[in-house]
Design a protein around this motif. Sequence first.
Motif, PDB file in Angstrom:
ATOM      1  N   GLY A  12      39.000  45.721  41.324  1.00  0.00           N
ATOM      2  CA  GLY A  12      38.638  44.380  40.886  1.00  0.00           C
ATOM      3  C   GLY A  12      38.046  44.341  39.497  1.00  0.00           C
ATOM      4  N   SER A  13      37.136  45.263  39.186  1.00  0.00           N
ATOM      5  CA  SER A  13      36.482  45.220  37.880  1.00  0.00           C
ATOM      6  C   SER A  13      37.477  45.491  36.750  1.00  0.00           C
ATOM      7  CB  SER A  13      35.327  46.226  37.832  1.00  0.00           C
ATOM      8  OG  SER A  13      35.785  47.559  38.018  1.00  0.00           O
ATOM      9  N   HIS A  14      38.423  46.380  36.977  1.00  0.00           N
ATOM     10  CA  HIS A  14      39.428  46.662  35.944  1.00  0.00           C
ATOM     11  C   HIS A  14      40.444  45.522  35.828  1.00  0.00           C
ATOM     12  CE1 HIS A  14      38.071  50.726  34.977  1.00  0.00           C
ATOM     13  NE2 HIS A  14      37.825  50.878  36.268  1.00  0.00           N
ATOM     14  N   THR A  15      40.706  44.860  36.939  1.00  0.00           N
ATOM     15  CA  THR A  15      41.572  43.680  36.887  1.00  0.00           C
ATOM     16  C   THR A  15      40.910  42.564  36.090  1.00  0.00           C
ATOM     17  OG1 THR A  15      42.574  44.231  39.026  1.00  0.00           O
ATOM     18  CG2 THR A  15      42.758  41.942  38.284  1.00  0.00           C
ATOM     19  N   VAL A  16      39.618  42.370  36.316  1.00  0.00           N
ATOM     20  CA  VAL A  16      38.884  41.356  35.557  1.00  0.00           C
ATOM     21  C   VAL A  16      38.924  41.678  34.064  1.00  0.00           C
ATOM     22  CG1 VAL A  16      36.594  40.375  35.135  1.00  0.00           C
ATOM     23  CG2 VAL A  16      37.401  40.688  37.481  1.00  0.00           C
ATOM     24  N   LYS A  33      25.069  42.232  46.284  1.00  0.00           N
ATOM     25  CA  LYS A  33      24.712  42.345  44.879  1.00  0.00           C
ATOM     26  C   LYS A  33      25.217  43.673  44.336  1.00  0.00           C
ATOM     27  CE  LYS A  33      20.610  39.391  44.736  1.00  0.00           C
ATOM     28  NZ  LYS A  33      19.162  39.318  44.442  1.00  0.00           N
ATOM     29  N   ALA A  34      25.726  43.650  43.136  1.00  0.00           N
ATOM     30  CA  ALA A  34      26.226  44.864  42.501  1.00  0.00           C
ATOM     31  C   ALA A  34      25.986  44.776  41.007  1.00  0.00           C
ATOM     32  CB  ALA A  34      27.718  45.047  42.787  1.00  0.00           C
ATOM     33  N   GLU A  35      25.839  45.926  40.392  1.00  0.00           N
ATOM     34  CA  GLU A  35      25.606  45.975  38.950  1.00  0.00           C
ATOM     35  C   GLU A  35      26.872  45.594  38.204  1.00  0.00           C
ATOM     36  OE1 GLU A  35      24.246  49.178  35.481  1.00  0.00           O
ATOM     37  OE2 GLU A  35      24.224  49.742  37.613  1.00  0.00           O
ATOM     38  N   VAL A  36      26.725  44.764  37.200  1.00  0.00           N
ATOM     39  CA  VAL A  36      27.863  44.379  36.366  1.00  0.00           C
ATOM     40  C   VAL A  36      28.075  45.466  35.316  1.00  0.00           C
ATOM     41  CG1 VAL A  36      28.791  42.648  34.796  1.00  0.00           C
ATOM     42  CG2 VAL A  36      27.360  41.935  36.718  1.00  0.00           C
ATOM     43  N   PRO A  37      29.248  46.121  35.313  1.00  0.00           N
ATOM     44  CA  PRO A  37      29.476  47.165  34.309  1.00  0.00           C
ATOM     45  C   PRO A  37      29.483  46.584  32.902  1.00  0.00           C
ATOM     46  CG  PRO A  37      31.499  46.667  35.501  1.00  0.00           C
ATOM     47  CD  PRO A  37      30.401  45.933  36.198  1.00  0.00           C
ATOM     48  N   ALA A  38      29.152  47.431  31.939  1.00  0.00           N
ATOM     49  CA  ALA A  38      29.018  46.970  30.555  1.00  0.00           C
ATOM     50  C   ALA A  38      30.284  46.311  30.041  1.00  0.00           C
ATOM     51  CB  ALA A  38      28.619  48.145  29.661  1.00  0.00           C
ATOM     52  N   TYR A  39      31.447  46.801  30.489  1.00  0.00           N
ATOM     53  CA  TYR A  39      32.694  46.249  29.964  1.00  0.00           C
ATOM     54  C   TYR A  39      33.013  44.858  30.522  1.00  0.00           C
ATOM     55  CZ  TYR A  39      34.677  48.455  34.212  1.00  0.00           C
ATOM     56  OH  TYR A  39      34.936  48.863  35.505  1.00  0.00           O
ATOM     57  N   LEU A  40      32.176  44.371  31.453  1.00  0.00           N
ATOM     58  CA  LEU A  40      32.331  43.002  31.956  1.00  0.00           C
ATOM     59  C   LEU A  40      31.148  42.112  31.609  1.00  0.00           C
ATOM     60  CD1 LEU A  40      33.829  43.560  35.541  1.00  0.00           C
ATOM     61  CD2 LEU A  40      35.026  43.246  33.374  1.00  0.00           C
ATOM     62  N   ASP A  41      30.212  42.641  30.854  1.00  0.00           N
ATOM     63  CA  ASP A  41      29.004  41.886  30.508  1.00  0.00           C
ATOM     64  C   ASP A  41      29.311  40.961  29.332  1.00  0.00           C
ATOM     65  OD1 ASP A  41      26.471  40.934  30.367  1.00  0.00           O
ATOM     66  OD2 ASP A  41      25.564  42.774  29.584  1.00  0.00           O
ATOM     67  N   ALA A  43      30.144  36.505  28.290  1.00  0.00           N
ATOM     68  CA  ALA A  43      30.004  35.103  28.692  1.00  0.00           C
ATOM     69  C   ALA A  43      31.233  34.594  29.421  1.00  0.00           C
ATOM     70  CB  ALA A  43      29.747  34.239  27.446  1.00  0.00           C
ATOM     71  N   GLN A  44      32.347  35.315  29.325  1.00  0.00           N
ATOM     72  CA  GLN A  44      33.571  34.896  30.030  1.00  0.00           C
ATOM     73  C   GLN A  44      33.519  35.202  31.522  1.00  0.00           C
ATOM     74  OE1 GLN A  44      36.087  37.085  26.904  1.00  0.00           O
ATOM     75  NE2 GLN A  44      37.516  35.587  27.746  1.00  0.00           N
ATOM     76  N   VAL A  45      32.486  35.915  31.968  1.00  0.00           N
ATOM     77  CA  VAL A  45      32.390  36.359  33.358  1.00  0.00           C
ATOM     78  C   VAL A  45      31.176  35.718  34.029  1.00  0.00           C
ATOM     79  CG1 VAL A  45      31.964  38.336  34.879  1.00  0.00           C
ATOM     80  CG2 VAL A  45      33.565  38.547  32.966  1.00  0.00           C
ATOM     81  N   THR A  46      31.407  35.130  35.198  1.00  0.00           N
ATOM     82  CA  THR A  46      30.328  34.617  36.040  1.00  0.00           C
ATOM     83  C   THR A  46      30.402  35.324  37.385  1.00  0.00           C
ATOM     84  OG1 THR A  46      30.480  32.442  35.005  1.00  0.00           O
ATOM     85  CG2 THR A  46      29.318  32.574  37.112  1.00  0.00           C
ATOM     86  N   VAL A  47      29.266  35.793  37.868  1.00  0.00           N
ATOM     87  CA  VAL A  47      29.217  36.484  39.152  1.00  0.00           C
ATOM     88  C   VAL A  47      28.560  35.580  40.192  1.00  0.00           C
ATOM     89  CG1 VAL A  47      28.395  38.513  40.411  1.00  0.00           C
ATOM     90  CG2 VAL A  47      29.087  38.723  37.998  1.00  0.00           C
ATOM     91  N   GLU A  48      29.236  35.402  41.306  1.00  0.00           N
ATOM     92  CA  GLU A  48      28.721  34.612  42.417  1.00  0.00           C
ATOM     93  C   GLU A  48      28.617  35.505  43.647  1.00  0.00           C
ATOM     94  OE1 GLU A  48      27.794  31.490  42.591  1.00  0.00           O
ATOM     95  OE2 GLU A  48      28.756  30.369  40.945  1.00  0.00           O
TER      96      GLU A  48
END
Length: 316
Positions: A12-16, A33-41, A43-48
């Motif tokens: 999922g994270s690589h797909t995002v 809850k999970a840590e957001v990797p740096a490559y997804l940090d 403004a285009q990403v929202t975690v719910e």
Amino acid sequence: MILVTGGLGFIGSHTVRALLDLGEDCVLVQRRKAEVPAYLDTAQVTVEQGDITDLSALHDIGTRHRITGIVHLATGSMPWPPSSDQPVEAARKALGGLFNVLQAARDWGVRRVGVASTIGVYGGVSDEGPLGEDMPLPMTSSHVIPTFKKIGELLNGHLADATGIDVVNYRISGVWGPRDPHGALFFAAPELVHAAARGTEPDLSTLPGPAYAEDALDLCYVKDTGRAIALLQLSDHLNHRTYNVGSGRATTNAEIIAAIKKVVPDARIELPTGGSGRQSHLDITRVQQDTGYRPAYDVERAVTEYIDWLRAGHEN
């Protein structure tokens, strides 16, 4: 905005990341809850935080975001890890999660929903060489994952016809690379790389059987997997409902070992000869023709990047 269930997971994270690279905003739905990797940090990403088995929680997410597409990669679509405790309820919950995703898609007017399936649905097919999407599949499965993925594919076809939603199945091959949480669960490659990076001998005791140098599988580096899924989600038109997602070739353990030795010459990762020598792999003609996808990572590039990732201090 594309909603990705399991968006902070391995695939999922690589797909995002691939969706972001193609200009899409994403909302990631995670049960825990999970840590957001740096490559997804970004403004285009929202975690719910939400559970796909709770339809009201999914609907709430839809009130906060304009969802235009869904990529369903959450492991909750099957009873995993399997347990003998309340198996009927576990199966009901797993299928209910799939139904909820498709119900939400219909309620939001989503055009396309992509759903993860697996190369495991081809288990029991006797043909060697390319495994094509139109091949007849056995009705039986030896493992819970392909069992529920076959069920899901049939349900997806029925609901696509009934709702008019473009529901696309991704038959995903053996995926490996950064953030792989499984290790040697089904194949040896991830543990061979980990052992080389940490300077130990590989622990392959978790595999279903002995590993041999000649053992081969369609291994796809996770960044290629994510990009293929992103392209399938965003393509203007798809000609099919089911697509193989892989490298399009069989990679042997011997090839993995040779690539590792170029980076870590003293790695203690030898495997005995033997095994079936079977060379089956996914035919990726469909996804190539309909999306322009081409794998970017050969074995040497994948091994080098994966070892660099682990040596940088990442746990998996």
